[in-house]
Write a protein that holds these residues in place. Sequence first.
Motif, PDB file in Angstrom:
ATOM      1  N   PRO A  56       0.627  -1.368   0.323  1.00 63.75           N
ATOM      2  CA  PRO A  56      -0.188  -0.027   0.091  1.00 63.75           C
ATOM      3  C   PRO A  56       0.499   0.724  -0.072  1.00 63.75           C
ATOM      4  N   LEU A  57       1.936   1.109   0.470  1.00 65.05           N
ATOM      5  CA  LEU A  57       2.532   1.940  -0.045  1.00 65.05           C
ATOM      6  C   LEU A  57       3.179   2.500  -0.861  1.00 65.05           C
ATOM      7  N   GLY A  58       2.987   1.667  -1.464  1.00 69.63           N
ATOM      8  CA  GLY A  58       3.802   1.767  -3.128  1.00 69.63           C
ATOM      9  C   GLY A  58       2.222   1.906  -4.085  1.00 69.63           C
ATOM     10  N   VAL A  59       1.701   2.036  -3.750  1.00 66.83           N
ATOM     11  CA  VAL A  59       0.380   2.263  -4.402  1.00 66.83           C
ATOM     12  C   VAL A  59       0.062   3.893  -4.053  1.00 66.83           C
ATOM     13  N   ILE A  68       6.853   5.406 -11.879  1.00 66.79           N
ATOM     14  CA  ILE A  68       7.398   4.115 -11.908  1.00 66.79           C
ATOM     15  C   ILE A  68       8.782   4.099 -10.987  1.00 66.79           C
ATOM     16  N   TRP A  69       9.486   5.340 -12.124  1.00 71.49           N
ATOM     17  CA  TRP A  69      11.356   5.210 -11.715  1.00 71.49           C
ATOM     18  C   TRP A  69      11.128   5.849 -11.064  1.00 71.49           C
ATOM     19  N   GLN A  70      10.162   7.842 -10.275  1.00 68.07           N
ATOM     20  CA  GLN A  70      10.418   8.063  -9.495  1.00 68.07           C
ATOM     21  C   GLN A  70       9.986   7.163  -8.420  1.00 68.07           C
ATOM     22  N   ALA A  71       9.048   6.604  -7.878  1.00 67.19           N
ATOM     23  CA  ALA A  71       9.103   5.721  -6.817  1.00 67.19           C
ATOM     24  C   ALA A  71       9.582   4.559  -6.476  1.00 67.19           C
ATOM     25  N   GLY A 227       6.643  12.212  -1.388  1.00 69.59           N
ATOM     26  CA  GLY A 227       7.119  10.857  -1.355  1.00 69.59           C
ATOM     27  C   GLY A 227       8.079  10.521  -0.477  1.00 69.59           C
ATOM     28  N   ILE A 228       9.312  10.874  -0.297  1.00 70.36           N
ATOM     29  CA  ILE A 228       9.983  10.905   0.686  1.00 70.36           C
ATOM     30  C   ILE A 228       9.407  10.267   1.913  1.00 70.36           C
ATOM     31  N   GLY A 229       9.383  11.878   2.044  1.00 71.58           N
ATOM     32  CA  GLY A 229       8.857  11.893   3.556  1.00 71.58           C
ATOM     33  C   GLY A 229       7.347  10.942   3.838  1.00 71.58           C
ATOM     34  N   MET A 230       7.233  10.565   3.097  1.00 73.75           N
ATOM     35  CA  MET A 230       5.877   9.351   3.702  1.00 73.75           C
ATOM     36  C   MET A 230       5.680   7.732   3.624  1.00 73.75           C
ATOM     37  N   ILE A 274       9.324  -4.580  -2.233  1.00 73.97           N
ATOM     38  CA  ILE A 274       7.802  -4.755  -1.948  1.00 73.97           C
ATOM     39  C   ILE A 274       7.366  -3.684  -1.750  1.00 73.97           C
ATOM     40  N   ILE A 275       7.548  -2.323  -2.093  1.00 74.28           N
ATOM     41  CA  ILE A 275       7.169  -1.014  -2.353  1.00 74.28           C
ATOM     42  C   ILE A 275       7.408  -0.526  -3.205  1.00 74.28           C
ATOM     43  N   SER A 276       8.140  -1.131  -4.321  1.00 75.75           N
ATOM     44  CA  SER A 276       8.190  -1.174  -5.890  1.00 75.75           C
ATOM     45  C   SER A 276       7.530  -1.853  -6.469  1.00 75.75           C
ATOM     46  N   MET A 277       7.157  -2.184  -6.178  1.00 73.69           N
ATOM     47  CA  MET A 277       5.779  -3.548  -6.785  1.00 73.69           C
ATOM     48  C   MET A 277       4.454  -3.547  -6.402  1.00 73.69           C
ATOM     49  N   GLY A 278       4.606  -2.463  -4.502  1.00 78.20           N
ATOM     50  CA  GLY A 278       3.602  -2.305  -4.919  1.00 78.20           C
ATOM     51  C   GLY A 278       2.915  -0.672  -6.358  1.00 78.20           C
TER      52      GLY A 278
END
Length: 487
Positions: A56-59, A68-71, A227-230, A274-278
């Motif tokens: 869910p963090l990735g979502v 996706i690359w930024q994520a 996003g980095i903060g989150m 896992i975050i990247s997969m999300g």
Amino acid sequence: MSRDTLTSGPSLKPAGALGAVEQRGIEPVPVSERTGNPLQLFWVWFAANISVLGLPLGVALVAMGLSIWQAIFVAAVGSFGSFALVGLVSIAGRRGGAPSLTLSRATFGVRGNFGPTAMTLCSRLGWETVNTATAALAFVTICSLIFNTSTGAKDVPMLTVLGVALFVACTVAVSGLGHSFILTVQKWSTWIFGAINLVVLVFLAANVNWAAVAQAPSGDVASVLTGIGMIAAGTGIGWANSGADMARYQSPAAKAGALVVSASAGAGIPLVLIISMGSLLGASNSAVLGSSNPLDTIRDTLPPAVAVIYLVVSFAGLLLSNHLSVYSAGLTTITLGVRIKRVYAVIVDVVVTTTASLCFLLIADGFYGPFITFISLLSVPIIAWVGIFLVDMLGRKSYNSEGLLDLTPGSGYWYRNGIEWRALGSWLAAITAGALFMKVQPGDTPWYTGPLHETWIGQNGLTWVVAGLLGAVAYAILGGARKESAQ
């Protein structure tokens, strides 16, 4: 001189005995029993972060408008960077041989430490609630695949309650035993569940809508910073004030740099995956963004047999995180002043989180809104504490074991009426400043909006940076650690 009666006596079994129930409370570990090494902590943090909560963090990163690359970049910076803070706090555990919030008495005073300790306990209980609720959702989703029942927790309340009960029972079985058992479980679980996760992630990648992922627009610099903060708030910052809890058994010879790397790399590697997969799942399927059950995507994306395997692994992964959190919560409960042995403190904590998770599952609406709001709120007081505690560490190379446990005016950490006002004042000022930039909005309607939320800092989600820096700078200006406190 009276000592803190909230601690238990020395271990009744050897510290390294696998089946021994750890009898030690918050009293510092004798040097003779500090035989741990940084590699042990690597396994601890790796296993604790195989958790499906990274999805869910990735979502959420994709929902913010990131590509996706930024994520992936945000996940790496946020995860590795925030867990480096956990590693820094671990250094204090190696020095003092006591849990984080017990050592914090030296910084804030034996009475002034109440506020940071209470906030830490709220954080631990909150994360345990999230873990328990998510594990129950995994159980409900497994049942939906096997028995064709609903995936909504409210639609199948009996299954929801059963999932919570099963998860809580498994948590108590491990966290109640204590340090040695946790180390063993985390090490082997890293290899077993890590390997299974990699296999399932390959299946997920094969079912991602890559065309939709490629067409996803990129976000601006402000979105990347937010996003980095989150991610930092949702990963390492949430664990920062527990860094010394496991490191208190580390050998005095353990290098400070190795402790930082063990936490940063141990947690960062699985989190980024896992975050990247999300993020991939969110970018390829817009329906994921509005789902009340973050595990519906697993159910709908993977073949049924593979989905069941992954959901079982998800349940276990959440357990690996939760029993570590419950262990720390038990120590924090004792530090707070509850007159109870650590093993019983664990039981009290899980009763609270069981009740809270059932309310969350059977009453609350949605998942992502409350989840993100929760981690954002608690990140402010926690990072403020981290800033002050790290500045204190710069001037404090050792801790007075007697002073940490003595709650009377005779304590070496009594200061003025039991409070070190320079530290406590800096902490309160940092939280107040952070609140000015904050916005609390778990749903469509904001609950609170700070007067400075519309500024660049507020809009970019940098409230936690303000709190951390202000707490650290204020305390440093006021003089930092008092030399006479370190004995």
